[in-house]
Design an enzyme around this catalytic site. Structure first.
Site, PDB file in Angstrom:
ATOM      1  N   ASP A  97      -4.548  -6.163  -8.013  1.00 36.15           N
ATOM      2  CA  ASP A  97      -4.796  -5.478  -6.750  1.00 36.15           C
ATOM      3  C   ASP A  97      -4.997  -4.001  -7.078  1.00 36.15           C
ATOM      4  O   ASP A  97      -4.820  -3.569  -8.224  1.00 36.15           O
ATOM      5  CB  ASP A  97      -3.624  -5.696  -5.789  1.00 36.15           C
ATOM      6  CG  ASP A  97      -4.045  -5.606  -4.327  1.00 36.15           C
ATOM      7  OD1 ASP A  97      -5.132  -5.057  -4.057  1.00 36.15           O
ATOM      8  OD2 ASP A  97      -3.286  -6.075  -3.452  1.00 36.15           O
ATOM      9  N   HIS A 125       0.830  -1.204   0.000  1.00 39.15           N
ATOM     10  CA  HIS A 125       0.000   0.000   0.000  1.00 39.15           C
ATOM     11  C   HIS A 125       0.870   1.262   0.000  1.00 39.15           C
ATOM     12  O   HIS A 125       0.443   2.311  -0.495  1.00 39.15           O
ATOM     13  CB  HIS A 125      -0.923   0.029   1.226  1.00 39.15           C
ATOM     14  CG  HIS A 125      -1.990  -1.013   1.205  1.00 39.15           C
ATOM     15  ND1 HIS A 125      -1.776  -2.301   1.640  1.00 39.15           N
ATOM     16  CD2 HIS A 125      -3.282  -0.961   0.791  1.00 39.15           C
ATOM     17  CE1 HIS A 125      -2.893  -2.998   1.510  1.00 39.15           C
ATOM     18  NE2 HIS A 125      -3.814  -2.208   0.996  1.00 39.15           N
TER      19      HIS A 125
END
Length: 343
Positions: free
Chosen positions: A252, A181
Site C-alpha cells: 500500500d 492513512h
C-alpha cells in the site's frame, strides 16, 4: 528495459519534463493515477498514451476505482455502486447480487481499459465488521463467504473485460477502527481467529483467481511484530506458502502514516521489498522519489519483473467502440437501474 519495483504518482493532468525523466528511470515499473490527474475522457486517453509510449515494455498504469466513494474518475464514466450496496441487494436476492457484482467489475474494467488504464486496485476483500471507518461501505458484507462469492463475480467481470484483479487489504483491514492513512492500526486477534474470518476470501481466491494482492498497513502483534506489508511471516509464510499465491504483491502507499514506523521512504521501500513485495507505491512525495531511487540503486528481481509484466491490460475495445458492445450496454443498464432504487 524491464519494469522496476517502484510505482509513482503524478502531480497534474499532464506530464512535466521531470516526471517524464523519472518515469524512464529503470527502477520505475508503473504509475498510479488519482482524481487530480483526471479532467476528461479525452485528456485521460492522451495522458495514458503518453505514459505507455515512454517505455518498452510499457509502464503499468493503475488507479483506485472500486466504486462508491472510491472512484477516481467521474465525469464521462459510469457511476459504480459501493461494495456494501451490492451486498445489500445480494442479501435480498442472491442471483441479482451476483449479477450486479459481475456487472460492476466488467463495466469498471472495460471503461478503464478503453482509456488506457491497465488495472484498478480492486476488489476489496475486507470484511464489513462495522468497525473500520476507512473500509466502511467498501466491503461487500461481514460474512466472509458472501464476500468471497461477490468478489469472485466482480473478478470474473474484470477478467471478461481484460483486466487483472488485485485483492486488498491482506489479511484484512476491516477489524480495526484506526485508519492506516493517519495511524498504524493494531489488530489484536490471533491467527486462528483471522483464519476463521478475514482470511477466508483471500484463501479461497488467491490460488487461482487473483493476479495481485495489496497488504494492509495494519499490525497484527499476535502473528508478527511487523505490519503486514513489511512482514515475511504474512507475505511469505501465509500468503505465498499457506495460500499458494504466485501473483504480484503491491505495497500500500508508503507515504501513509501506517508505514512510517519502517523509517524514511527509502527504508520503507527496502523493508517492503525484503519482506516479499514486488512493487512499492510511493505517492504524494515527489521530492522523495530521487532519494528512493538512490536507496534502491542496483535492486533487481527478475521474478518480480515477470509478475509485474503480466498485469498489462488487454482491452477489447477502444473508447469509441465500447458503447456498441452489447455486453457493456446490458451491464451498464443493470448498474444504472440500481441508482434509481431506494437504498
Amino acid at each position: 528495459m524491464s519494469l522496476g519495483p517502484v510505482m509513482m504518482d503524478l502531480v497534474g493532468t499532464t506530464l512535466s519534463p521531470q516526471e517524464r525523466a523519472r518515469l524512464r528511470h529503470p527502477l520505475v515499473g508503473g504509475v498510479i493515477l488519482f482524481s487530480r490527474n483526471y479532467e476528461s475522457p479525452a485528456q485521460l486517453r492522451a495522458l495514458t498514451a503518453e505514459i505507455h509510449a515512454l517505455r518498452d515494455p510499457p509502464l503499468i498504469i493503475t488507479v483506485d476505482h472500486e466504486g462508491g466513494r472510491i472512484q477516481r474518475f467521474r465525469a464521462g464514466f459510469t457511476d459504480l455502486p459501493s461494495g456494501a450496496r451490492i451486498g445489500e441487494i445480494h442479501a435480498l436476492d442472491r442471483a441479482r447480487g451476483r449479477k450486479l457484482a459481475h456487472a460492476a467489475g466488467y463495466v469498471m474494467a472495460a471503461e478503464l481499459l478503453a482509456h488506457g488504464v491497465d488495472m484498478s486496485f480492486a476488489p476489496v476483500l475486507d470484511l464489513g465488521h462495522g468497525v473500520s471507518t476507512v473500509i466502511g461501505d467498501r466491503a461487500f458484507a461481514e460474512d466472509p463467504l458472501v464476500v468471497t462469492e461477490l468478489a469472485r463475480q466482480y473478478v470474473l467481470g474484470m477478467t471478461q473485460a481484460g483486466m487483472a484483479a488485485c485483492g486488498k487489504h491482506f489479511p484484512g483491514h476491516g477489524g480495526v477502527m484506526g485508519d492506516s492513512h493517519t495511524e498504524l492500526p493494531i489488530d489484536e486477534r490471533p491467527l486462528s481467529a483471522l483464519k476463521n474470518a478475514d482470511l477466508i476470501p483471500f484463501a479461497r481466491l488467491c490460488p487461482t483467481v487473483l493476479a495481485a494482492i495489496m497488504p494492509a498497513h495494519v499490525l497484527y502483534p499476535r502473528v508478527d511484530a511487523q505490519p503486514a506489508g513489511f512482514s515475511r511471516v504474512w507475505l511469505q509464510e501465509v500468503l505465498r506458502k499457506a495460500q499458494r499465491f504466485s501473483g504480484a504483491i503491491f505495497s500500500d502507499d508508503l507515504s501513509m502514516a501506517g508505514a512510517h514506523g519502517a523509517g524514511d521512504l527509502g527504508a520503507r521501500a527496502r523493508k517492503a521489498l525484503a519482506a516479499g513485495c514486488d512493487v512499492v507505491l510511493a505517492c504524494n512525495d515527489p521530492d522523495g522519489l530521487d532519494g528512493l531511487f538512490g536507496a534502491l540503486s542496483g535492486y533487481v528481481n527478475p521474478l518480480s519483473q515477470a509478475r509485474i509484466t503480466r498485469l498489462h491490460g488487454r482491452p477489447a475495445w477502444t473508447a469509441e467502440e465500447l458503447p456498441a458492445s452489447a455486453d457493456y450496454r446490458a451491464s451498464r443498464q443493470l448498474l444504472q437501474s440500481l441508482f434509481s432504487e431506494s437504498p
